[in-house]
Design a protein around this motif. Structure first.
Motif, PDB file in Angstrom:
ATOM      1  N   ILE A   1     -24.449  14.704   9.587  1.00  0.00           N
ATOM      2  CA  ILE A   1     -23.493  14.168   8.609  1.00  0.00           C
ATOM      3  C   ILE A   1     -23.928  14.610   7.215  1.00  0.00           C
ATOM      4  CG2 ILE A   1     -22.560  12.039   7.610  1.00  0.00           C
ATOM      5  CD1 ILE A   1     -22.990  10.810  10.414  1.00  0.00           C
TER       6      ILE A   1
ATOM      7  N   SER B   1     -17.660  13.734   9.538  1.00  0.00           N
ATOM      8  CA  SER B   1     -17.721  12.718   8.490  1.00  0.00           C
ATOM      9  C   SER B   1     -18.617  13.161   7.343  1.00  0.00           C
ATOM     10  CB  SER B   1     -18.159  11.372   9.083  1.00  0.00           C
ATOM     11  OG  SER B   1     -19.527  11.110   8.942  1.00  0.00           O
ATOM     12  N   ARG B   2     -18.486  12.501   6.226  1.00  0.00           N
ATOM     13  CA  ARG B   2     -19.369  12.762   5.078  1.00  0.00           C
ATOM     14  C   ARG B   2     -19.780  11.417   4.490  1.00  0.00           C
ATOM     15  NH1 ARG B   2     -16.159  15.423   1.965  1.00  0.00           N
ATOM     16  NH2 ARG B   2     -15.811  13.964   0.275  1.00  0.00           N
TER      17      ARG B   2
END
Ligand SMILES: O=P(O)(O)OC[C@H]1O[C@](O)(CO)[C@@H](O)[C@@H]1O
Length: 550
Positions: free
Chosen positions: A390, A323-324
């Motif tokens: 992340i 994820s970002r």
């Protein structure tokens, strides 16, 4: 269809895998900065309107060189040029992908004349409506969903400083009546313009809301309501015939080569233009066009969207980040994460390549976030001390800009307070990326006092709870000011970055078949809400239907 190789079938991919197995996965940002005084400069890029500090990312010069080799082997430049030239790169729908043509100056892009005819016409209409003393319009309700909502809904608050105080914009998207009811309740039909925004003009949510708005209008307007629809309703769509059938005569069209999530530059931008005026809307387009030129012309070594897309591939496929997080440190950009969710996840949330072959690697990361500093008081705990790494993308704006009529009249003390708040905001932004990178060792934590820690625990235990692993990556994008041109450039940057990772993965970033199944099943279920019939349904759905109807 492109014959360019898929990223995992290239020589550069194997070399990246070797690099990852060696130094690539062990890179320590603290050591990298200590060893190289020039790292910040070496990993920073200036694109039109957007400066990017990429130096706090988990890569070194070798990683970057290998990623650039990967991009070349995947023929990223040819694929980009094919898109910009209007080739039908959306091959599953047989369509070109030409949102860039919507912001090209007259005469430059394919379809330029047609685009500018609609644009001129729309902006002339915009200026008429914005002459509120004559038009009588004080409120605009945009009814649309997905790409027919998220762009305008993100841009209008972002450009608050440029909006007219005489017009208030409202956005309705959800099929849930709790969305439209509180909006219409506060409005007078005689002062309201309703825009029905839908590329297809068939979307269930939008059609349902449009029907409610129409009924509300006719009931509230009284005599002459039917005739007044011409003035109080407008449509933005590729399906002009369906809009006419609905009874809307003021329609601004666009084309099937504009994807929904790439459509704010088209007639779908009507609410933006109404909010900020024709000149500012043209500036938004010009900013995006400047980024298009950068994407098209800058060498890969200096090409910001391409480098961001390459980093995305590195993180997703080699470092395994799923994820970002996007943290815009500007309250006006609070809807940017939601906008980017559709842009990136609807574009690159695919699991087969252009040939329909299953992919053996991950594609779109989960994109999520919240405006800073609010996110700091919610989920940043997890970013700093959680078990997942992340990457975070910070967006900072150097100079604040408030709507003139609100601020100029404020007492000096209030204005000074706002200036002070801006420094606090920016200091928070920088501090978060520093904290993610630097972390805090257990020894450092041991050396600090922790006055709020429980006296029942020994110092070493407390220190372990107060340890930050650090070495967590982030990118910081900086805009000088959130002007229409800067925002246009920022959005175009994200579009081209999504294109880049999608092209390397060799997927079709421009279709969205994944939304179809749920729509079809909803259409099958809907009649059962009238009859209560649960025959043939799976046990869970049948029981839930019974419960909801019981
Ligand atoms: O503009 P339309 O046709 O109403 O579609 C709205 C949205 O629905 C989708 O087709 C699917 O969610 C999006 O791609 C699109 O932006």
């Amino acid at each position: 269809m492109s014959t360019a190789p898929r990223c995992d079938r290239t020589e550069a991919w194997s070399r990246l895998a070797d690099h990852h197995a060696g130094v690539g996965r062990a890179l320590d940002l603290r050591r990298a900065f200590a060893a190289d005084a020039g790292r910040a400069g070496a990993f920073s890029l200036q694109a039109p309107e957007v400066f990017a500090d990429l130096s706090k990312n988990l890569w070194d010069a070798d990683t970057r060189a290998l990623l650039l080799a990967l991009a070349r082997e995947c023929r990223i430049e040819q694929r980009r040029d094919a898109m910009l030239a209007g080739e039908p790169i959306n091959h599953t729908e047989g369509r070109a992908v030409l949102h860039t043509a919507l912001r090209a100056p007259r005469g430059v892009a394919p379809f330029g004349d047609e685009v500018h005819e609609v644009l001129d016409c729309m902006l002339a209409y915009v200026e008429q409506v914005r002459d509120t003393a004559t038009s009588g319009i004080r409120h605009v309700v945009n009814i649309g969903i997905g790409g027919s909502d998220l762009g305008p809904q993100m841009v209008v608050p972002a450009l608050d400083a440029y909006t007219s105080p005489a017009l208030t914009l409202h956005f309705v998207s959800n099929v849930d009546g709790h969305d439209i009811a509180p909006v219409l309740r506060r409005l007078d039909p005689r002062e309201t313009l309703v825009i029905v925004a839908s590329k297809t003009f068939t979307t269930q949510e939008t059609m349902a809301n449009a029907a409610v708005a129409r009924a509300w209008f006719l009931a509230g307007y009284g005599e002459g309501g039917e005739a007044a629809i011409a003035k109080h309703f407008a449509a933005t769509t590729t399906n002009v015939a369906a809009a006419a059938k609905f009874g809307i005569t003021t329609t601004f069209g666009f084309w099937d080569w504009v994807g929904g999530r790439y459509s704010l530059w088209s007639a779908i931008g009507l609410p933006i233009a109404l909010a900020v005026g024709a000149e500012n809307f043209r500036a938004l387009l010009a900013g995006a066009h400047a980024m298009d030129r950068h994407f098209a012309e800058a060498p890969l070594e200096a090409n910001l969207p391409i480098q961001l897309g390459l980093l995305d591939v590195w993180y997703r496929n080699f470092l395994g980040f799923t994820s970002r997080s996007v943290a815009p440190y500007h309250q006006g950009l609070r809807r940017l994460p939601a906008y980017l969710q559709q842009l990136e996840m609807e574009s690159n949330g695919k699991s087969v390549d252009l040939d329909g072959e299953p992919l053996p690697f991950g594609t779109s990361p989960v994109v999520w976030g919240e405006a800073g500093t609010n996110g700091q008081h919610a989920y940043f705990q997890m970013l700093h001390q959680g078990t997942d790494v992340i990457p975070v993308e910070f967006v900072a704006v150097k100079t604040p800009c408030y709507r003139a009529e609100g601020i100029a009249d404020l007492p000096e003390g209030v204005r000074a307070g706002l200036a002070d708040q801006h420094h606090k905001l920016l200091a928070n932004c920088l501090a978060q990326s520093q904290a993610l990178m630097l972390g805090k060792s257990t020894d450092e934590a041991m050396g600090e006092s922790a006055p709020t820690a429980s006296k029942a625990l020994d110092a070493a235990t407390v220190a372990r709870h107060r340890t930050f692993p650090g070495n967590r990556p982030s990118t910081t994008l900086v805009l000088d000011q959130l002007t229409p041109a800067a925002l246009g450039a920022l959005i175009a940057l994200y579009e081209h970055r999504v294109f880049t990772s999608g092209a390397l993965w060799r997927i079709n970033s421009f279709d969205q078949w994944g939304v179809e199944l749920g729509k079809a099943l909803c259409n099958q279920l809907l009649p059962r809400f009238a009859t209560g019939d649960t025959a043939g349904l799976d046990g869970s759905t049948a029981a839930l239907l019974d419960r909801l109807l019981g």
